[in-house]
Design a protein around this motif. Sequence first.
Motif, PDB file in Angstrom:
ATOM      1  N   SER A  81       0.833  -1.433   0.356  1.00  0.00           N
ATOM      2  CA  SER A  81      -0.008  -0.018   0.221  1.00  0.00           C
ATOM      3  C   SER A  81       0.805   1.184  -0.013  1.00  0.00           C
ATOM      4  N   LEU A  82       0.613   2.181  -1.004  1.00  0.00           N
ATOM      5  CA  LEU A  82       1.108   3.446  -0.625  1.00  0.00           C
ATOM      6  C   LEU A  82      -0.396   5.280  -0.574  1.00  0.00           C
ATOM      7  N   ARG A  83      -0.065   5.951   0.124  1.00  0.00           N
ATOM      8  CA  ARG A  83      -1.556   6.715   0.047  1.00  0.00           C
ATOM      9  C   ARG A  83      -0.207   8.234  -0.551  1.00  0.00           C
ATOM     10  N   LEU A  84      -0.853   8.921  -1.571  1.00  0.00           N
ATOM     11  CA  LEU A  84      -0.110  10.046  -2.288  1.00  0.00           C
ATOM     12  C   LEU A  84      -0.752  11.388  -1.318  1.00  0.00           C
ATOM     13  N   SER A  85      -0.539  12.399  -1.478  1.00  0.00           N
ATOM     14  CA  SER A  85      -0.945  12.970  -1.166  1.00  0.00           C
ATOM     15  C   SER A  85      -0.620  14.223  -2.334  1.00  0.00           C
ATOM     16  N   CYS A  86      -2.054  15.565  -2.113  1.00  0.00           N
ATOM     17  CA  CYS A  86      -2.390  16.573  -2.803  1.00  0.00           C
ATOM     18  C   CYS A  86      -2.129  18.052  -2.635  1.00  0.00           C
ATOM     19  N   ALA A  87      -1.300  18.569  -2.232  1.00  0.00           N
ATOM     20  CA  ALA A  87      -1.298  19.569  -1.761  1.00  0.00           C
ATOM     21  C   ALA A  87      -1.935  21.068  -2.480  1.00  0.00           C
ATOM     22  N   ALA A  88      -2.836  22.003  -2.252  1.00  0.00           N
ATOM     23  CA  ALA A  88      -3.341  22.812  -3.200  1.00  0.00           C
ATOM     24  C   ALA A  88      -2.595  24.225  -2.551  1.00  0.00           C
ATOM     25  N   SER A  89      -2.880  25.102  -3.438  1.00  0.00           N
ATOM     26  CA  SER A  89      -2.742  26.175  -2.884  1.00  0.00           C
ATOM     27  C   SER A  89      -3.249  27.720  -4.185  1.00  0.00           C
ATOM     28  N   GLY A  90      -2.798  28.536  -3.453  1.00  0.00           N
ATOM     29  CA  GLY A  90      -3.871  29.733  -4.592  1.00  0.00           C
ATOM     30  C   GLY A  90      -5.658  30.432  -4.521  1.00  0.00           C
ATOM     31  N   SER A  91      -5.995  29.996  -5.391  1.00  0.00           N
ATOM     32  CA  SER A  91      -7.524  30.192  -5.751  1.00  0.00           C
ATOM     33  C   SER A  91      -8.232  28.739  -5.121  1.00  0.00           C
ATOM     34  N   ILE A  92      -8.169  28.219  -3.595  1.00  0.00           N
ATOM     35  CA  ILE A  92      -8.282  27.604  -3.784  1.00  0.00           C
ATOM     36  C   ILE A  92     -10.063  26.924  -3.696  1.00  0.00           C
ATOM     37  N   SER A  93     -11.082  28.130  -2.875  1.00  0.00           N
ATOM     38  CA  SER A  93     -12.300  28.136  -2.670  1.00  0.00           C
ATOM     39  C   SER A  93     -13.269  28.596  -4.987  1.00  0.00           C
ATOM     40  N   SER A  94     -12.149  28.074  -5.860  1.00  0.00           N
ATOM     41  CA  SER A  94     -13.495  28.130  -6.647  1.00  0.00           C
ATOM     42  C   SER A  94     -12.828  26.755  -7.556  1.00  0.00           C
ATOM     43  N   ILE A  95     -11.898  25.897  -6.731  1.00  0.00           N
ATOM     44  CA  ILE A  95     -11.780  24.628  -7.334  1.00  0.00           C
ATOM     45  C   ILE A  95     -13.483  23.590  -6.442  1.00  0.00           C
ATOM     46  N   MET A 124      -3.677   3.434  -2.379  1.00  0.00           N
ATOM     47  CA  MET A 124      -3.384   2.967  -2.842  1.00  0.00           C
ATOM     48  C   MET A 124      -3.397   1.100  -2.115  1.00  0.00           C
ATOM     49  N   ASN A 125      -4.144   0.518  -1.976  1.00  0.00           N
ATOM     50  CA  ASN A 125      -4.077  -0.750  -1.687  1.00  0.00           C
ATOM     51  C   ASN A 125      -3.562  -1.941  -2.795  1.00  0.00           C
ATOM     52  N   SER A 126      -3.202  -2.843  -2.548  1.00  0.00           N
ATOM     53  CA  SER A 126      -3.317  -4.143  -3.042  1.00  0.00           C
ATOM     54  C   SER A 126      -2.631  -3.571  -4.469  1.00  0.00           C
ATOM     55  N   LEU A 127      -1.441  -3.130  -3.898  1.00  0.00           N
ATOM     56  CA  LEU A 127      -0.710  -2.938  -5.510  1.00  0.00           C
ATOM     57  C   LEU A 127      -0.321  -3.858  -6.127  1.00  0.00           C
ATOM     58  N   LYS A 128      -0.815  -3.438  -7.638  1.00  0.00           N
ATOM     59  CA  LYS A 128       0.063  -4.521  -8.588  1.00  0.00           C
ATOM     60  C   LYS A 128       1.105  -3.537  -9.550  1.00  0.00           C
ATOM     61  N   PRO A 129       2.084  -4.933 -10.504  1.00  0.00           N
ATOM     62  CA  PRO A 129       3.040  -4.081 -10.830  1.00  0.00           C
ATOM     63  C   PRO A 129       2.778  -2.935 -12.292  1.00  0.00           C
ATOM     64  N   GLU A 130       1.565  -3.568 -12.936  1.00  0.00           N
ATOM     65  CA  GLU A 130       0.723  -2.260 -13.869  1.00  0.00           C
ATOM     66  C   GLU A 130       0.665  -1.447 -12.974  1.00  0.00           C
ATOM     67  N   ASP A 131       0.292  -1.377 -11.823  1.00  0.00           N
ATOM     68  CA  ASP A 131      -0.569   0.257 -10.963  1.00  0.00           C
ATOM     69  C   ASP A 131       1.215   1.036 -11.050  1.00  0.00           C
ATOM     70  N   THR A 132       2.426   0.460 -11.320  1.00  0.00           N
ATOM     71  CA  THR A 132       4.110   2.081 -11.795  1.00  0.00           C
ATOM     72  C   THR A 132       3.522   2.718 -12.538  1.00  0.00           C
ATOM     73  N   ALA A 133       3.439   3.679 -12.454  1.00  0.00           N
ATOM     74  CA  ALA A 133       3.175   5.326 -13.540  1.00  0.00           C
ATOM     75  C   ALA A 133       3.402   6.330 -12.491  1.00  0.00           C
ATOM     76  N   VAL A 134       3.914   7.430 -13.026  1.00  0.00           N
ATOM     77  CA  VAL A 134       4.039   8.813 -12.318  1.00  0.00           C
ATOM     78  C   VAL A 134       2.577   8.874 -12.253  1.00  0.00           C
ATOM     79  N   TYR A 135       1.787   9.601 -11.179  1.00  0.00           N
ATOM     80  CA  TYR A 135       0.277   9.413 -10.701  1.00  0.00           C
ATOM     81  C   TYR A 135       0.592  11.232 -10.708  1.00  0.00           C
TER      82      TYR A 135
END
Length: 115
Positions: free
Chosen positions: A17-31, A82-93
């Motif tokens: 398993s892995l946990r990805l994070s995405c931090a947002a900044s700028g015009s946040i309220s408009s997302i 991301m759980n039960s990861l497989k080799p085919e999940d390899t990528a840039v996210y």
Amino acid sequence: QVHLVESGGGLVQPGGSLRLSCAASGSISSITDMGWYRQAPGNRREWVATITKRGPTNYGDSVKGRFAISRDNTKNMMYLQMNSLKPEDTAVYYCNALVGEDSFWGQGTQVTVSS
């Protein structure tokens, strides 16, 4: 303008398993919608999951039941568990955010699933 920064990628064994994070900044309220996409070498960028501002989610068939997208609007963060990861999940996210008709992207984080 919205600035997105992904983190949490790395090397993991199949079934892990892995946990990805995405931090947002700028015009946040408009997302409105936010999402995760991925791109493996030689492949097109592939949609992984989407979450709306109020919470409903949707997943690509290849990750349904294994990945979970979430969002914390108070912290301007989005996650991909991301759980039960497989080799085919390899990528840039990549993290994506929509503001009206504009689409913003992060720089990407590499996920490699290999023994």
